[in-house]
Design a protein around this motif. Structure first.
Motif, PDB file in Angstrom:
ATOM      1  N   ILE A  79      17.477  -3.632  26.022  1.00 48.48           N
ATOM      2  CA  ILE A  79      18.620  -2.631  26.328  1.00 48.48           C
ATOM      3  C   ILE A  79      18.551  -1.489  25.903  1.00 48.48           C
ATOM      4  O   ILE A  79      18.733  -0.271  26.763  1.00 48.48           O
ATOM      5  CB  ILE A  79      19.796  -3.590  25.768  1.00 48.48           C
ATOM      6  N   PHE A  80      18.282  -1.164  24.694  1.00 48.63           N
ATOM      7  CA  PHE A  80      18.299   0.148  23.923  1.00 48.63           C
ATOM      8  C   PHE A  80      17.216   0.965  24.762  1.00 48.63           C
ATOM      9  O   PHE A  80      17.155   2.287  24.984  1.00 48.63           O
ATOM     10  CB  PHE A  80      18.142   0.246  22.570  1.00 48.63           C
ATOM     11  N   ASP A  81      15.970   0.311  24.815  1.00 46.95           N
ATOM     12  CA  ASP A  81      14.664   1.258  25.400  1.00 46.95           C
ATOM     13  C   ASP A  81      15.050   1.489  26.958  1.00 46.95           C
ATOM     14  O   ASP A  81      14.564   2.477  27.181  1.00 46.95           O
ATOM     15  CB  ASP A  81      13.553   0.219  25.453  1.00 46.95           C
ATOM     16  N   SER A  82      15.768   0.622  27.650  1.00 45.31           N
ATOM     17  CA  SER A  82      16.250   1.129  28.954  1.00 45.31           C
ATOM     18  C   SER A  82      17.208   2.238  29.104  1.00 45.31           C
ATOM     19  O   SER A  82      17.144   3.128  29.880  1.00 45.31           O
ATOM     20  CB  SER A  82      16.768  -0.241  29.612  1.00 45.31           C
ATOM     21  N   ALA A  83      18.257   2.169  27.958  1.00 50.89           N
ATOM     22  CA  ALA A  83      19.206   3.138  28.011  1.00 50.89           C
ATOM     23  C   ALA A  83      18.511   4.632  27.487  1.00 50.89           C
ATOM     24  O   ALA A  83      19.236   5.524  28.033  1.00 50.89           O
ATOM     25  CB  ALA A  83      20.257   2.645  27.168  1.00 50.89           C
ATOM     26  N   VAL A  84      17.715   4.701  26.631  1.00 48.73           N
ATOM     27  CA  VAL A  84      17.043   5.789  25.864  1.00 48.73           C
ATOM     28  C   VAL A  84      15.691   5.746  26.047  1.00 48.73           C
ATOM     29  O   VAL A  84      14.861   5.015  25.269  1.00 48.73           O
ATOM     30  CB  VAL A  84      17.590   5.734  24.571  1.00 48.73           C
TER      31      VAL A  84
END
Length: 113
Positions: A79-84
């Motif tokens: 999730i965080f790698d997709s968001a940032v």
């Protein structure tokens, strides 16, 4: 002694991986590892009692803890790698030293679980 050596090698491998990734990624990973460890410790007993119901009685808690940590960490990291998607630019010394420190922290949480 042998188990401690395995844990140190695991923490070292995680720290080296994060050293190559950069400070921002390593910091994000350390935070997510702490959150995943806390959630895994919170829910592993409930999971064992609800789903395993006495099966694998000698290894059920350890198995549930490791599986919960891996699943929670993987989902949060995705999730965080997709968001940032990118990294931030920092001076080289700050980037490498910070990444190593955060990598050691993430490795400690990973090895501790």
């Amino acid at each position: 002694m042998f188990f401690a050596l395995i844990i140190l090698l695991l923490a070292g491998a995680v720290a080296f991986f994060h050293y190559t990734q950069g400070f921002f990624s390593a910091t994000l990973s350390a935070i997510l590892a702490a959150v995943a460890a806390a959630l895994a410790l919170s829910y592993q007993e409930t999971l064992v009692q609800t789903f395993l119901q006495g099966r694998f009685s000698d290894t059920a808690n350890a198995l549930a803890l490791v599986v919960l940590f891996a699943v929670i960490y993987s989902v949060l990291r995705f999730i965080f790698d997709s968001a940032v998607p990118g990294n931030i630019r920092l001076p080289l010394i700050v980037d490498k030293v910070g990444a190593a420190v955060m990598g050691i922290l993430a490795g400690a949480f990973t090895g501790g679980v």
